[in-house]
Design a protein around this motif. Structure first.
Motif, mmCIF file in Angstrom:
data_model
loop_
_atom_site.group_PDB
_atom_site.id
_atom_site.type_symbol
_atom_site.label_atom_id
_atom_site.label_comp_id
_atom_site.label_asym_id
_atom_site.label_seq_id
_atom_site.Cartn_x
_atom_site.Cartn_y
_atom_site.Cartn_z
ATOM 1 N N HIS A 8 0.959 -1.173 -0.056
ATOM 2 C CA HIS A 8 -0.051 0.075 0.170
ATOM 3 C C HIS A 8 0.999 1.315 -0.092
ATOM 4 O O HIS A 8 1.646 1.469 0.888
ATOM 5 C CB HIS A 8 -0.853 0.128 1.273
ATOM 6 C CG HIS A 8 -1.751 1.187 1.387
ATOM 7 N ND1 HIS A 8 -1.962 2.051 2.435
ATOM 8 C CD2 HIS A 8 -2.855 1.479 0.372
ATOM 9 C CE1 HIS A 8 -2.505 3.017 1.821
ATOM 10 N NE2 HIS A 8 -3.356 2.654 0.868
ATOM 11 N N ARG A 12 -6.320 5.005 -2.257
ATOM 12 C CA ARG A 12 -6.408 4.062 -3.116
ATOM 13 C C ARG A 12 -5.504 3.205 -3.787
ATOM 14 O O ARG A 12 -5.654 2.408 -4.677
ATOM 15 C CB ARG A 12 -7.699 4.289 -4.121
ATOM 16 C CG ARG A 12 -8.690 4.769 -3.384
ATOM 17 C CD ARG A 12 -9.896 5.064 -4.393
ATOM 18 N NE ARG A 12 -9.671 6.109 -5.321
ATOM 19 C CZ ARG A 12 -10.078 6.309 -6.576
ATOM 20 N NH1 ARG A 12 -10.464 5.243 -7.088
ATOM 21 N NH2 ARG A 12 -9.728 7.309 -7.485
ATOM 22 N N VAL A 32 -4.945 1.029 -8.748
ATOM 23 C CA VAL A 32 -5.921 1.924 -8.042
ATOM 24 C C VAL A 32 -7.330 1.194 -7.825
ATOM 25 O O VAL A 32 -7.950 0.807 -8.628
ATOM 26 C CB VAL A 32 -6.253 3.261 -9.149
ATOM 27 C CG1 VAL A 32 -7.006 4.320 -8.090
ATOM 28 C CG2 VAL A 32 -4.796 3.905 -9.376
ATOM 29 N N ASP A 34 -10.945 0.520 -6.525
ATOM 30 C CA ASP A 34 -12.321 1.075 -6.544
ATOM 31 C C ASP A 34 -13.350 0.093 -6.728
ATOM 32 O O ASP A 34 -13.228 -0.787 -7.521
ATOM 33 C CB ASP A 34 -12.537 2.096 -7.850
ATOM 34 C CG ASP A 34 -13.572 3.094 -7.420
ATOM 35 O OD1 ASP A 34 -14.818 2.689 -7.648
ATOM 36 O OD2 ASP A 34 -13.261 4.171 -7.138
ATOM 37 N N SER A 38 -11.345 -1.237 -10.248
ATOM 38 C CA SER A 38 -10.148 -0.972 -10.307
ATOM 39 C C SER A 38 -9.282 -0.639 -11.544
ATOM 40 O O SER A 38 -9.809 -0.940 -12.610
ATOM 41 C CB SER A 38 -9.300 -2.295 -9.462
ATOM 42 O OG SER A 38 -9.939 -2.212 -7.985
ATOM 43 N N SER A 179 -5.711 10.371 -3.682
ATOM 44 C CA SER A 179 -4.713 9.921 -2.922
ATOM 45 C C SER A 179 -3.403 10.661 -2.984
ATOM 46 O O SER A 179 -2.254 10.016 -2.409
ATOM 47 C CB SER A 179 -4.518 8.283 -3.635
ATOM 48 O OG SER A 179 -5.867 7.646 -3.575
#
Length: 238
Positions: A8, A12, A32, A34, A38, A179
């Motif tokens: 990470h 995101r 990314v 979502d 993604s 982000s």
């Protein structure tokens, strides 16, 4: 070589570094995340590498992507695309003719050897390709199916901006403003080794022009991510 792993970075955005051995010519990738779908940034250098990335995604509990964005058309960023089922491939319009030409070449270990004999400067790249692809049976070079000219934005708040540069004419940066992350790909790198001149170096002026107070991380494909402070320090004399 250690198996790929996602880490990470911020918000995101998760990153999966490539092989640090420069002879491997293996770019890192990013995703990314979502719930609406993604976004995978770059495809991996080969179908085998793409499958390793998919295993790493699952191990990190991250969803498979809906979109696959090319930062540019070079092989170590796109040759894994044929192993990503069901994604929409997104890239700059200049990548389409370049990748169609690449797709028409008779890729095989024999062909790679022939090309290196004809032009020894291709050796590092083409030998790395031979090591990366163990079977050409289902291999294909895939151009983007969704293209843009100057900028684009995917429905999940991921922006794309064409920046060009000496490394590749289609170089694109990927913006994840919520982000604070900008993915640079290879945009500020010198031209590929077989085209490089002794005076060619990093285009830090390009990075300086991309710096923005809204971004706290700058991610290139073959190095550790830079904080905004590190990026500004690197380009202060550019």
């Amino acid at each position: 070589m250690v198996a790929p792993q996602f880490h990470h970075l911020a918000g995101r955005v998760w990153i999966c570094p490539g092989d640090p051995d420069p002879e491997a010519v293996q770019a890192g990738v990013a995703v990314v995340v979502d719930k609406r779908g993604s976004v995978m940034i770059d495809a991996g250098q080969s179908p085998a590498h793409a499958r390793e990335i998919q295993v790493a995604l699952a191990a990190a509990g991250l969803p498979q992507p809906r979109w696959l964005v090319y930062t540019h058309h070079h092989w170590d960023h796109v040759w894994g695309a044929c192993a990503w089922p069901g994604v929409e491939i997104v890239g700059h319009e200049a990548a389409v003719p370049l990748l169609r030409a690449e797709a028409a070449r008779p890729w095989s270990h024999h062909y790679l050897d022939e090309q290196v004999r004809a032009n020894p400067r291709l050796g590092p790249s083409f030998r790395a390709r031979a090591r990366a692809v163990d079977s050409w049976e289902d291999f294909a070079v895939l151009p983007p199916t969704r293209t843009f000219t100057d900028a684009d934005e995917l429905p999940v708040g991921v922006g794309l901006r064409h920046v060009g540069g000496r490394h590749a004419p289609d170089s694109t940066v990927v913006l994840v403003p919520d982000s604070g992350v900008m993915v640079l790909g290879d945009c500020f790198y010198p031209p590929p080794a077989h085209l490089r001149r002794p005076e060619d170096g990093l285009d830090l002026g390009l990075v300086r022009r991309l710096l923005h107070d809204d971004y706290h991380w700058y991610v290139s494909s073959h190095a550790e991510p830079m904080t905004a402070e590190q990026a500004r320090s690197a380009v202060e004399d550019a």
